[in-house]
Design a protein around this motif. Structure first.
Motif, PDB file in Angstrom:
ATOM      1  N   THR A  61     -34.489-105.683 -36.608  1.00  0.00           N
ATOM      2  CA  THR A  61     -35.236-106.074 -37.799  1.00  0.00           C
ATOM      3  C   THR A  61     -34.520-107.241 -38.460  1.00  0.00           C
ATOM      4  O   THR A  61     -33.294-107.217 -38.605  1.00  0.00           O
ATOM      5  N   VAL A  62     -35.276-108.258 -38.832  1.00  0.00           N
ATOM      6  CA  VAL A  62     -34.746-109.364 -39.623  1.00  0.00           C
ATOM      7  C   VAL A  62     -35.319-109.223 -41.024  1.00  0.00           C
ATOM      8  O   VAL A  62     -36.529-109.047 -41.202  1.00  0.00           O
ATOM      9  N   ALA A  63     -34.433-109.271 -42.036  1.00  0.00           N
ATOM     10  CA  ALA A  63     -34.848-109.030 -43.419  1.00  0.00           C
ATOM     11  C   ALA A  63     -34.446-110.200 -44.307  1.00  0.00           C
ATOM     12  O   ALA A  63     -33.302-110.663 -44.253  1.00  0.00           O
ATOM     13  N   ALA A  64     -35.408-110.673 -45.104  1.00  0.00           N
ATOM     14  CA  ALA A  64     -35.123-111.655 -46.146  1.00  0.00           C
ATOM     15  C   ALA A  64     -34.901-110.889 -47.446  1.00  0.00           C
ATOM     16  O   ALA A  64     -35.772-110.126 -47.884  1.00  0.00           O
ATOM     17  N   VAL A  65     -33.729-111.078 -48.050  1.00  0.00           N
ATOM     18  CA  VAL A  65     -33.316-110.248 -49.181  1.00  0.00           C
ATOM     19  C   VAL A  65     -32.825-111.155 -50.308  1.00  0.00           C
ATOM     20  O   VAL A  65     -32.182-112.183 -50.066  1.00  0.00           O
ATOM     21  N   ARG A  66     -33.111-110.763 -51.542  1.00  0.00           N
ATOM     22  CA  ARG A  66     -32.592-111.497 -52.689  1.00  0.00           C
ATOM     23  C   ARG A  66     -32.389-110.523 -53.842  1.00  0.00           C
ATOM     24  O   ARG A  66     -32.820-109.365 -53.785  1.00  0.00           O
ATOM     25  N   CYS A  67     -31.738-110.998 -54.889  1.00  0.00           N
ATOM     26  CA  CYS A  67     -31.570-110.167 -56.076  1.00  0.00           C
ATOM     27  C   CYS A  67     -32.913-110.022 -56.783  1.00  0.00           C
ATOM     28  O   CYS A  67     -33.692-110.974 -56.871  1.00  0.00           O
ATOM     29  N   ASP A  68     -33.168-108.834 -57.280  1.00  0.00           N
ATOM     30  CA  ASP A  68     -34.429-108.548 -57.959  1.00  0.00           C
ATOM     31  C   ASP A  68     -34.270-108.883 -59.439  1.00  0.00           C
ATOM     32  O   ASP A  68     -34.090-108.010 -60.288  1.00  0.00           O
ATOM     33  N   ALA A  69     -34.358-110.194 -59.738  1.00  0.00           N
ATOM     34  CA  ALA A  69     -34.071-110.666 -61.089  1.00  0.00           C
ATOM     35  C   ALA A  69     -35.251-110.488 -62.031  1.00  0.00           C
ATOM     36  O   ALA A  69     -35.082-110.567 -63.245  1.00  0.00           O
ATOM     37  N   GLY A  70     -36.453-110.318 -61.495  1.00  0.00           N
ATOM     38  CA  GLY A  70     -37.619-110.152 -62.348  1.00  0.00           C
ATOM     39  C   GLY A  70     -38.233-111.455 -62.793  1.00  0.00           C
ATOM     40  O   GLY A  70     -39.416-111.510 -63.143  1.00  0.00           O
ATOM     41  N   SER A  71     -37.466-112.531 -62.818  1.00  0.00           N
ATOM     42  CA  SER A  71     -37.974-113.849 -63.165  1.00  0.00           C
ATOM     43  C   SER A  71     -37.097-114.891 -62.482  1.00  0.00           C
ATOM     44  O   SER A  71     -36.024-114.581 -61.982  1.00  0.00           O
ATOM     45  N   GLY A  72     -37.562-116.134 -62.480  1.00  0.00           N
ATOM     46  CA  GLY A  72     -36.796-117.174 -61.816  1.00  0.00           C
ATOM     47  C   GLY A  72     -36.991-117.127 -60.312  1.00  0.00           C
ATOM     48  O   GLY A  72     -37.891-116.449 -59.796  1.00  0.00           O
ATOM     49  N   THR A  73     -36.132-117.843 -59.599  1.00  0.00           N
ATOM     50  CA  THR A  73     -36.228-117.939 -58.143  1.00  0.00           C
ATOM     51  C   THR A  73     -34.861-117.652 -57.521  1.00  0.00           C
ATOM     52  O   THR A  73     -34.135-118.576 -57.154  1.00  0.00           O
TER      53      THR A  73
ATOM     54  N   THR B  38     -31.254-105.167 -55.364  1.00  0.00           N
ATOM     55  CA  THR B  38     -31.703-106.131 -54.365  1.00  0.00           C
ATOM     56  C   THR B  38     -33.154-105.836 -53.999  1.00  0.00           C
ATOM     57  O   THR B  38     -33.630-104.712 -54.158  1.00  0.00           O
ATOM     58  N   ALA B  39     -33.831-106.854 -53.500  1.00  0.00           N
ATOM     59  CA  ALA B  39     -35.228-106.700 -53.092  1.00  0.00           C
ATOM     60  C   ALA B  39     -35.407-107.303 -51.710  1.00  0.00           C
ATOM     61  O   ALA B  39     -35.018-108.455 -51.468  1.00  0.00           O
ATOM     62  N   VAL B  40     -35.973-106.522 -50.793  1.00  0.00           N
ATOM     63  CA  VAL B  40     -36.350-107.028 -49.478  1.00  0.00           C
ATOM     64  C   VAL B  40     -37.754-107.612 -49.621  1.00  0.00           C
ATOM     65  O   VAL B  40     -38.712-106.882 -49.868  1.00  0.00           O
ATOM     66  N   THR B  41     -37.872-108.922 -49.484  1.00  0.00           N
ATOM     67  CA  THR B  41     -39.158-109.575 -49.727  1.00  0.00           C
ATOM     68  C   THR B  41     -39.960-109.811 -48.457  1.00  0.00           C
ATOM     69  O   THR B  41     -41.174-110.041 -48.534  1.00  0.00           O
ATOM     70  N   ALA B  42     -39.324-109.762 -47.293  1.00  0.00           N
ATOM     71  CA  ALA B  42     -40.047-109.949 -46.031  1.00  0.00           C
ATOM     72  C   ALA B  42     -39.214-109.376 -44.895  1.00  0.00           C
ATOM     73  O   ALA B  42     -37.975-109.400 -44.941  1.00  0.00           O
ATOM     74  N   THR B  43     -39.892-108.844 -43.890  1.00  0.00           N
ATOM     75  CA  THR B  43     -39.216-108.361 -42.687  1.00  0.00           C
ATOM     76  C   THR B  43     -40.005-108.796 -41.463  1.00  0.00           C
ATOM     77  O   THR B  43     -41.206-109.064 -41.535  1.00  0.00           O
TER      78      THR B  43
ATOM     79  N   ALA C 133     -30.993-114.353 -48.817  1.00  0.00           N
ATOM     80  CA  ALA C 133     -30.145-114.223 -47.638  1.00  0.00           C
ATOM     81  C   ALA C 133     -31.020-113.614 -46.546  1.00  0.00           C
ATOM     82  O   ALA C 133     -31.973-112.876 -46.834  1.00  0.00           O
ATOM     83  N   ILE C 134     -30.718-113.945 -45.293  1.00  0.00           N
ATOM     84  CA  ILE C 134     -31.470-113.389 -44.164  1.00  0.00           C
ATOM     85  C   ILE C 134     -30.481-112.667 -43.253  1.00  0.00           C
ATOM     86  O   ILE C 134     -29.480-113.246 -42.810  1.00  0.00           O
TER      87      ILE C 134
END
Length: 206
Positions: A107-119, A89-94, A123-124
């Protein structure tokens, strides 16, 4: 502490991703819905304290602690409940701020799978830090589920309100790299739960 995802699904409005005619944004719809938490944000973890009583914001036990300001929870120290098919997983913003008025920051964290490509969708999550020495931060609320297939941007906290821009898709045929639905989302702690306000951004030809 149990938490539930948001259930509000307003009628989507569309963003331009092709075409040359001038367009402008119009705020078209605002809706309110209860979102995720059933008790106070900073209710101690029952496994750590040995009791299951609820402590809501504004109660005597939720009064601001004296002494130095507590540190906001570390988003990197949490295991997030995303099904990434073996990917990290990757935390992209807090964003950090006191959401329930008890004097301790969340803390509020925006998190997604670290796929390396795509979009991959975001989840927040809202994270809180228990007061027990050595306690790890924990998820106390889910503001946005990854299953909504939305991408979060511009995550902020101001005056106890969480704000994010949510980008999504009007149909499965829309390319994942070109979202055509935009919503401004706000979450505010009120009455023992988060309440969500969604404002659709509508692109119309002039």
């Amino acid at each position: 502490m149990p938490h539930r995802p948001a259930e509000l699904t307003p009628t989507p409005e569309f963003l331009p991703h092709s075409g040359a005619r001038p367009l402008h944004w119009l705020a078209t719809a605002t809706a309110m819905a209860g979102v995720v938490a059933l008790a106070g944000l900073l209710q101690p973890d029952a496994s750590a304290t040995g009791h299951t009583g609820h402590t809501g914001p504004g109660s005597a036990s939720a009064a601001p602690a004296s002494g130095p300001q507590a540190a906001a929870p570390d988003a990197a120290a949490v295991t997030y409940p995303l099904d990434c098919k073996g990917l990290p997983t990757a935390v992209t913003a807090t964003a950090q701020g006191d959401l329930d008025g008890d004097g301790r920051p969340e803390t509020v964290a925006a998190v997604r799978c670290d796929a390396g490509s795509g979009t991959p969708p975001h989840a927040i999550y809202v994270l809180a830090q228990d007061k027990a020495p050595g306690a790890a931060p924990r998820i106390v609320a889910t503001l946005l589920e990854a299953g909504k297939r939305q991408t979060a941007a511009d995550l902020t906290i101001s005056d106890g309100v969480v704000t994010a821009s949510l980008l999504g898709y009007s149909s499965p045929q829309v390319p994942r790299y070109s979202p055509d639905v935009k919503q401004l989302a706000k979450w505010r702690w009120s009455g023992g739960k988060f309440r969500q306000e969604l404002t659709n951004s509508d692109a119309r030809s002039v």
